[in-house]
Design a protein around this motif. Structure first.
Motif, PDB file in Angstrom:
ATOM      1  N   UNK A  42       0.900  -1.346  -0.009  1.00 23.66           N
ATOM      2  CA  UNK A  42       0.136  -0.171  -0.048  1.00 23.66           C
ATOM      3  C   UNK A  42       0.922   1.200  -0.128  1.00 23.66           C
ATOM      4  N   UNK A  43       0.698   1.995  -1.079  1.00 20.79           N
ATOM      5  CA  UNK A  43       1.693   3.237  -1.461  1.00 20.79           C
ATOM      6  C   UNK A  43       0.826   4.110  -1.356  1.00 20.79           C
ATOM      7  N   UNK A  44       0.623   5.100  -0.411  1.00 25.67           N
ATOM      8  CA  UNK A  44      -0.353   6.186  -0.230  1.00 25.67           C
ATOM      9  C   UNK A  44       0.220   7.520  -0.731  1.00 25.67           C
ATOM     10  N   UNK A  45      -0.443   8.172  -1.805  1.00 26.17           N
ATOM     11  CA  UNK A  45       0.013   9.437  -2.307  1.00 26.17           C
ATOM     12  C   UNK A  45       1.084   9.138  -3.163  1.00 26.17           C
ATOM     13  N   UNK A  46       0.722   9.740  -4.298  1.00 22.10           N
ATOM     14  CA  UNK A  46       1.709   9.779  -5.438  1.00 22.10           C
ATOM     15  C   UNK A  46       2.129  11.066  -5.793  1.00 22.10           C
ATOM     16  N   UNK A 117      -4.021   1.072  -2.909  1.00 18.22           N
ATOM     17  CA  UNK A 117      -3.915   2.387  -3.423  1.00 18.22           C
ATOM     18  C   UNK A 117      -3.469   2.237  -4.874  1.00 18.22           C
ATOM     19  N   UNK A 118      -4.279   2.853  -5.932  1.00 18.22           N
ATOM     20  CA  UNK A 118      -3.847   2.832  -7.394  1.00 18.22           C
ATOM     21  C   UNK A 118      -3.093   4.136  -7.775  1.00 18.22           C
ATOM     22  N   UNK A 119      -3.548   4.948  -8.449  1.00 16.28           N
ATOM     23  CA  UNK A 119      -2.626   6.095  -8.970  1.00 16.28           C
ATOM     24  C   UNK A 119      -3.316   7.299  -8.042  1.00 16.28           C
ATOM     25  N   UNK A 120      -2.637   7.405  -6.776  1.00 12.03           N
ATOM     26  CA  UNK A 120      -3.393   8.581  -5.949  1.00 12.03           C
ATOM     27  C   UNK A 120      -2.417   9.895  -6.247  1.00 12.03           C
ATOM     28  N   UNK A 121      -2.636  10.439  -7.622  1.00  9.03           N
ATOM     29  CA  UNK A 121      -1.744  11.584  -8.074  1.00  9.03           C
ATOM     30  C   UNK A 121      -1.852  12.852  -7.526  1.00  9.03           C
ATOM     31  N   UNK A 145     -12.412  12.212  -5.428  1.00 11.74           N
ATOM     32  CA  UNK A 145     -11.133  12.692  -5.894  1.00 11.74           C
ATOM     33  C   UNK A 145     -10.456  11.644  -6.527  1.00 11.74           C
ATOM     34  N   UNK A 146      -9.499  11.976  -7.321  1.00  7.43           N
ATOM     35  CA  UNK A 146      -8.774  10.926  -8.114  1.00  7.43           C
ATOM     36  C   UNK A 146      -7.850  10.290  -7.441  1.00  7.43           C
ATOM     37  N   UNK A 147      -7.829  10.229  -6.489  1.00  4.94           N
ATOM     38  CA  UNK A 147      -6.725   9.342  -5.322  1.00  4.94           C
ATOM     39  C   UNK A 147      -7.298   7.972  -5.176  1.00  4.94           C
ATOM     40  N   UNK A 148      -7.007   6.962  -6.239  1.00  3.39           N
ATOM     41  CA  UNK A 148      -7.494   6.103  -6.227  1.00  3.39           C
ATOM     42  C   UNK A 148      -7.310   4.819  -5.724  1.00  3.39           C
ATOM     43  N   UNK A 149      -8.218   3.956  -5.144  1.00  2.00           N
ATOM     44  CA  UNK A 149      -8.058   2.556  -4.610  1.00  2.00           C
ATOM     45  C   UNK A 149      -8.601   1.516  -5.845  1.00  2.00           C
ATOM     46  N   UNK A 150      -7.979   0.458  -5.928  1.00  2.00           N
ATOM     47  CA  UNK A 150      -8.236  -0.599  -6.835  1.00  2.00           C
ATOM     48  C   UNK A 150      -8.374  -2.050  -6.275  1.00  2.00           C
ATOM     49  N   UNK A 151      -9.188  -2.665  -6.803  1.00  2.00           N
ATOM     50  CA  UNK A 151      -9.382  -4.075  -6.385  1.00  2.00           C
ATOM     51  C   UNK A 151      -8.218  -4.816  -6.916  1.00  2.00           C
ATOM     52  N   UNK A 152      -7.609  -5.987  -5.944  1.00  2.00           N
ATOM     53  CA  UNK A 152      -6.603  -6.484  -6.194  1.00  2.00           C
ATOM     54  C   UNK A 152      -6.443  -8.142  -5.561  1.00  2.00           C
ATOM     55  N   UNK A 153      -5.576  -8.749  -6.389  1.00  2.00           N
ATOM     56  CA  UNK A 153      -5.315 -10.071  -5.834  1.00  2.00           C
ATOM     57  C   UNK A 153      -3.855 -10.051  -5.549  1.00  2.00           C
ATOM     58  N   UNK A 154      -3.536  -9.621  -4.520  1.00  2.00           N
ATOM     59  CA  UNK A 154      -2.143  -9.558  -4.002  1.00  2.00           C
ATOM     60  C   UNK A 154      -1.164 -10.584  -4.036  1.00  2.00           C
TER      61      UNK A 154
END
Length: 309
Positions: A42-46, A117-121, A145-154
């Motif tokens: 989980x990388x928060x904030x791009x 987190x997806x692209x949290x630009x 807001x375009x600070x995305x979360x995305x479904x994932x199979x980690x």
């Protein structure tokens, strides 16, 4: 398979039997890895800065990818070259990282799944003359807001699944943010880490801003929805069914503060003496007491319900 395991009494633990058999909604609505994924990156904030000042240049990966020659190599293929460049120097950093159990949400198939987190630009643009054209800008989407979360199979599945509490008593899992989003809120204000009073007023006469304000970001980056159902950010926007856990599901799931159901009566000495024992109860004893309480409650119910699931 689960039917046979149940008939043959081959569940390894009571937890697994409850999760996969006693509560059928789990198997009906959840991906297996929603529980069995041990962690997710989980990388928060791009934080992306594009600097066009002083003639800065940088590798243009898109132009390079479209520059393949007859031999199939792109312009950045030869050893010792970085390929084609274009104006502007890009740099990137982040707010914070986590490697732990993730937020839960809904994937493209409508099932409960981990989110990451997806692209949290968060963008800053510096013009050719050195002026700041945009500073910590967030770009909006129809979902929020375009600070995305995305479904994932980690792909971090383990034999031991998440505990009941890690979902049902965890604000982060429900989408409300780490510890309910109370630690990293207030991004819309400059962050100064220094001596403060109880109201947050900085006490020293001189201090330094550690993190400049991000306008309109008034919540933690791990928070995707409010308890009353307001979606704050985009979630799985490339799948029509993707999104936060639905309102009804969150309300049915959440059991935060369950301990208060009993312990609010602990100050009533006369009442508590009827249920307390000498010493203290360990976890198994607590569960056994709750089982007895539910059985006693069921014994006094006037009629059987048909809408309990």
């Amino acid at each position: 398979m689960l039917v046979n395991i149940h008939k043959e009494e081959r569940f390894k633990t009571q937890d697994s039997q409850v999760a996969m058999w006693s509560v059928p909604a789990h198997m009906q609505s959840m991906e297996c890895y929603a529980c069995h994924a041990d962690w997710a990156p989980q990388c928060y904030g791009c934080h992306v800065t594009m600097d066009y000042s002083q003639g800065k240049m940088d590798v243009d990966w898109i132009t390079n990818a479209n520059s393949a020659g007859p031999d199939g190599l792109t312009a950045d293929g030869p050893v010792g070259t970085n390929g084609l460049k274009s104006p502007g120097k890009a740099s990137e950093t982040r707010s914070y990282l986590r490697w732990e159990t993730p937020v839960l949400g809904i994937n493209g198939e409508g099932r409960v799944t981990p989110l990451m987190p997806g692209c949290q630009v968060i963008s800053t643009v510096i013009g050719k003359d050195g002026s700041v054209l945009a500073k910590n800008k967030i770009w909006n989407t129809p979902e929020g807001k375009g600070v995305d979360h995305s479904p994932v199979q980690p792909h971090t599945a383990g034999r031991h699944a998440r505990t009941c509490e890690s979902c049902h008593s965890n604000p982060k899992a429900l989408g409300y943010g780490i510890e309910g989003g109370r630690f990293m809120g207030g991004y819309q204000n400059d962050l100064i880490v220094d001596l403060q009073d109880a109201k947050g007023t900085v006490l020293p006469g001189k201090s330094r801003i550690q993190s400049p304000a991000i306008p309109k970001l008034d919540h933690d980056l791990s928070r995707i929805v409010t308890p009353d159902g307001k979606q704050l950010v985009s979630v799985g926007s490339h799948w029509p069914l993707g999104g936060p856990l639905p309102q009804q599901m969150r309300e049915k799931m959440e059991r935060t503060g369950l301990c208060m159901g009993c312990h609010q009566k602990q100050a009533d000495e006369a009442f508590w003496n009827k249920v307390a024992e000498d010493g203290w109860r360990d976890n198994e004893a607590h569960q056994d007491l709750m089982k007895k309480a539910v059985e006693a409650y069921a014994a006094n119910r006037p009629a059987e319900r048909t809408d309990s699931k």
